[in-house]
Scaffold this active site. Sequence first.
Site, PDB file in Angstrom:
ATOM      1  N   GLY A   1       9.712 -15.360  38.795  1.00 35.73           N
ATOM      2  CA  GLY A   1       9.608 -14.412  37.683  1.00 35.73           C
ATOM      3  C   GLY A   1      10.627 -14.839  36.623  1.00 35.73           C
TER       4      GLY A   1
ATOM      5  N   ASN B   1       1.321 -17.349  31.149  1.00 33.98           N
ATOM      6  CA  ASN B   1       1.637 -16.486  32.298  1.00 33.98           C
ATOM      7  C   ASN B   1       0.918 -17.032  33.530  1.00 33.98           C
ATOM      8  OD1 ASN B   1       2.984 -14.164  33.414  1.00 33.98           O
ATOM      9  ND2 ASN B   1       0.990 -13.201  33.603  1.00 33.98           N
TER      10      ASN B   1
ATOM     11  N   ASP C   1       5.881 -15.967  30.948  1.00 31.36           N
ATOM     12  CA  ASP C   1       6.979 -16.927  31.144  1.00 31.36           C
ATOM     13  C   ASP C   1       7.432 -17.563  29.840  1.00 31.36           C
ATOM     14  OD1 ASP C   1       5.809 -16.664  33.892  1.00 31.36           O
ATOM     15  OD2 ASP C   1       7.548 -17.962  34.257  1.00 31.36           O
TER      16      ASP C   1
HETATM   17  O1  MRU Z   1       5.370 -18.386  39.533  1.00 32.40           O
HETATM   18  P1  MRU Z   1       6.060 -17.090  39.278  1.00 32.40           P
HETATM   19  O2  MRU Z   1       5.907 -16.096  40.369  1.00 32.40           O
HETATM   20  O3  MRU Z   1       7.510 -17.311  38.882  1.00 32.40           O
HETATM   21  O4  MRU Z   1       5.328 -16.506  38.007  1.00 32.40           O
HETATM   22  C1  MRU Z   1       5.763 -15.278  37.486  1.00 32.40           C
HETATM   23  C2  MRU Z   1       4.915 -14.770  36.395  1.00 32.40           C
HETATM   24  O5  MRU Z   1       3.942 -15.376  36.018  1.00 32.40           O
HETATM   25  C3  MRU Z   1       5.351 -13.495  35.736  1.00 32.40           C
HETATM   26  O6  MRU Z   1       4.254 -12.801  35.250  1.00 32.40           O
HETATM   27  C4  MRU Z   1       6.288 -13.818  34.570  1.00 32.40           C
HETATM   28  O7  MRU Z   1       7.343 -14.643  34.982  1.00 32.40           O
HETATM   29  C5  MRU Z   1       6.853 -12.596  33.962  1.00 32.40           C
HETATM   30  S1  MRU Z   1       7.964 -11.820  35.056  1.00 32.40           S
HETATM   31  C6  MRU Z   1       8.672 -10.479  34.341  1.00 32.40           C
END
Ligand code: MRU
Length: 349
Positions: A53, A253, A243
Amino acid sequence: MSSSQGNGVQTLRWCNGQLEMIDQRVLPAEFRYVRYDSAEAVAHGIRDMVVRGAPAIGCAAAYGIALEALRQQDAPASDFTVLMERAFAVLAASRPTAVNLFWALRRMRMRWQSIAAQPAASQAQALLDEAHEIFAEDIRVNRAMGEHGAALLADGARVLTHCNAGALATAGHGTALGVIRSAVEAGKRISVVAGETRPFLQGARLTAWEMVQEGIPVTLITDNMSGFLMSRGEIDAVIVGTDRVAANGDVANKIGTYMVAVLAHRHRIPFYVACPTSTIDMSIAEGAAIPIEERASEEVTGFRDYRWAADGVSVRNPAFDVTPAELVTALITERGVVHQPNRERLARL
Ligand code: MRU
């Protein structure tokens, strides 16, 4: 680090001179913390998805820098500088898409440069203070975002979300789930539809867990069910995190977000993206230029030790996709809501 993180979940915590992070690889089957004492170990934890995240990755990286400074504070001054540069490099190479990682490292570097003339022990303490501040600020920002976003949700809304943009993805409260939490705190009856989020299952494992913990009604669906639910009028709004947002409002995202955005557009359902302004990258003109992480094929061919795909098959595993700005109804930030985001509106923000 504050013990009040907006809910019961302490995704990261500073404990006896070390960083502890909930192991998000094993939730919800197991709830355990993993301890970290160096930048390299934290970088490994980020790459391996112990913490994930965008905002949580940024916080972890900031603590990674502080940990390394504390670890190396007795080294000769010239070695200290080299070792710290190595720490910045190893953390920057951990994951490519979440811009919060680079934002947090830049902020740590600025703090470091401002105190470079001081003894290493003072530098280490200042870097730890900065990491604590980045952490505390993230919760404040999420709360502000939550208040702005809650106003967009009607009482009784059924809200689809993808991946996990909750307390587990941040220092606390969450971005997309933070908006939902704030709406619930404001007395609205909100129910969540969580897409399971293949292949890492952040929706099924993490979002569902967070919502169940808090007693917010949540229904789990597989990713290919969202179109059906929308066509039956069972979704009132979509909220996701991101992201990285490009200068023109394109949004990267979790893989599968683009598919949901297209479906929401088809069904005239508002598609909201909640993100701190630290996730907006004005140095990238448009979404096509956002670096997209490709992860290991094993995440697609099976789960943990179980393999279901045929041996010899080739695999693609892009971890993120890009939703064009034209499909985004509004960006919800701590500074307010930006409707139909574009270059001019983001520049003004
Ligand atoms: O691969 P991840 O689990 O790190 O991906 C996270 C996401 O895609 C979230 O939607 C994004 O980081 C926003 S978190 C507030």
